[in-house]
Enzyme design. Structure first.
Site, mmCIF file in Angstrom:
data_model
loop_
_atom_site.group_PDB
_atom_site.id
_atom_site.type_symbol
_atom_site.label_atom_id
_atom_site.label_comp_id
_atom_site.label_asym_id
_atom_site.label_seq_id
_atom_site.Cartn_x
_atom_site.Cartn_y
_atom_site.Cartn_z
ATOM 1 N N ASP A 35 0.670 -1.154 0.049
ATOM 2 C CA ASP A 35 0.075 -0.073 0.057
ATOM 3 C C ASP A 35 0.829 1.343 0.044
ATOM 4 O OD1 ASP A 35 -3.263 0.282 0.802
ATOM 5 O OD2 ASP A 35 -1.998 2.112 0.934
ATOM 6 N N TYR A 71 -12.746 7.646 -14.200
ATOM 7 C CA TYR A 71 -12.559 6.570 -13.412
ATOM 8 C C TYR A 71 -13.372 5.466 -14.289
ATOM 9 C CZ TYR A 71 -13.796 3.308 -9.720
ATOM 10 O OH TYR A 71 -13.609 2.325 -8.788
ATOM 11 N N ASN A 74 -5.401 -4.522 -6.854
ATOM 12 C CA ASN A 74 -6.442 -4.137 -6.221
ATOM 13 C C ASN A 74 -6.471 -2.657 -6.147
ATOM 14 O OD1 ASN A 74 -8.720 -4.137 -4.364
ATOM 15 N ND2 ASN A 74 -7.399 -3.718 -3.033
#
Length: 303
Positions: free
Chosen positions: A39, A164, A92
């Protein structure tokens, strides 16, 4: 080629600090897997690592900006060095950037959103797939799977979500091609694409992790403010939790299923779009059944 017994296997998860990524990590650890957490947000990453370690699962955490090829390449090498193999890769990490009227979207919004949502998936595929294919060549018992997080926005095109949606449509297409490409060369490695609808995660507040050099200093337009408010409301009021979506994903892994949806009822919009394409109709207005809302939105935008 469903993967049922995951105990002792290795999962690599980007965007593992919160939301779906954190739930993927918890689900993997609960199934006896070792977990590599990645992350860009240090404190969130540390929180997930602590949770996984409390569960007793072997885990490592790496700060990774998935938009940077070199950092994803280093993650792949670290994963191999630490655990010897990668069986599940969750591409992800994602951000909800660039809302509003598509012509108002700044170049920095485009660069940030494309960098994480699309290039992050591309870098994951480029750097991890060869490692998984090599593992398959070395061991006939090896099975691997890549799970790319797209969105229902990758299957439909709603107003005020152009940037997006563009990234997520691309992820769906890349994933479909990856599925076919892998099938040409192996039956030991495959992939899935996750297309969730709105799920309560932190994605609506992605700006907290936006690089300084990609911050848009201009004040938001009316449309951008409305798009953000709608996104926050939809995400925070979803009735399907991130943990439920994680369960759906692991069910799909066991069933060798490519397309994964969190809200089957949303597929009617996908069907309508496909019929528009097949019948060469102009795109159906997604707000046609909510005329008052559509009118108020148009008025608030100010055009």
């Amino acid at each position: 080629m469903g993967m049922h017994d995951l105990a002792g296997k290795v999962a690599v998860i980007t965007g593992a600090g919160s939301g779906l990524g954190r739930e993927f990590a918890v689900a993997a650890a609960g199934r006896g897997m070792s977990v590599v957490l990645a992350d860009v947000q240090d404190d969130a990453l540390a929180g997930t690592l602590s949770e996984i370690e409390r569960m007793g699962a072997p885990a490592v955490a790496r700060r990774v900006d998935v938009s940077q090829s070199s950092e994803v390449e280093a993650l792949a090498k670290d994963s191999l060095s630490k655990f010897g193999a990668v069986h599940l890769l969750f591409n992800n990490a994602g951000v909800a950037g660039g809302g509003g009227l598509v012509w108002e979207t700044s170049e920095t919004d485009w660069r940030w959103t494309l960098g994480v949502n699309l290039w992050g998936v591309v870098h994951g595929i480029r750097h991890f797939t060869p490692l998984m294919l090599e593992a398959a060549r070395s061991d006939a018992r090896y099975r691997g799977r890549i799970i790319n997080s797209a969105s229902m926005a990758g299957l439909v095109s709603a107003p005020l979500m152009g940037t997006y949606s563009a990234t997520k449509h691309a992820v769906v297409s890349v994933s479909e091609t990856l599925y076919h490409d892998l099938a040409l060369v192996t039956d030991q490695v495959s992939c899935s694409v996750l297309c969730p609808f709105f799920v309560p995660t932190g994605i609506a507040r992605s700006d907290r992790n936006r690089p300084k050099e990609l911050v848009d200093e201009r004040p938001p337009t009316n449309a951008q403010v409305i798009a953000h408010q709608m996104n926050v409301h939809a995400v925070e009021h979803s009735k399907v939790s991130a943990s439920e979506v994680a369960r759906m994903v692991f069910d799909a892994i066991g069933e060798d299923r490519f397309y994964i949806y969190s809200h089957p009822q949303a597929m009617s919009a996908v069907e309508r779009r496909m019929q528009d394409i097949i019948c060469q109709r102009n795109p159906t207005d997604p707000l046609a059944d909510r005329p008052d809302f559509r009118r108020k939105m148009a008025q608030a935008i100010g055009f």
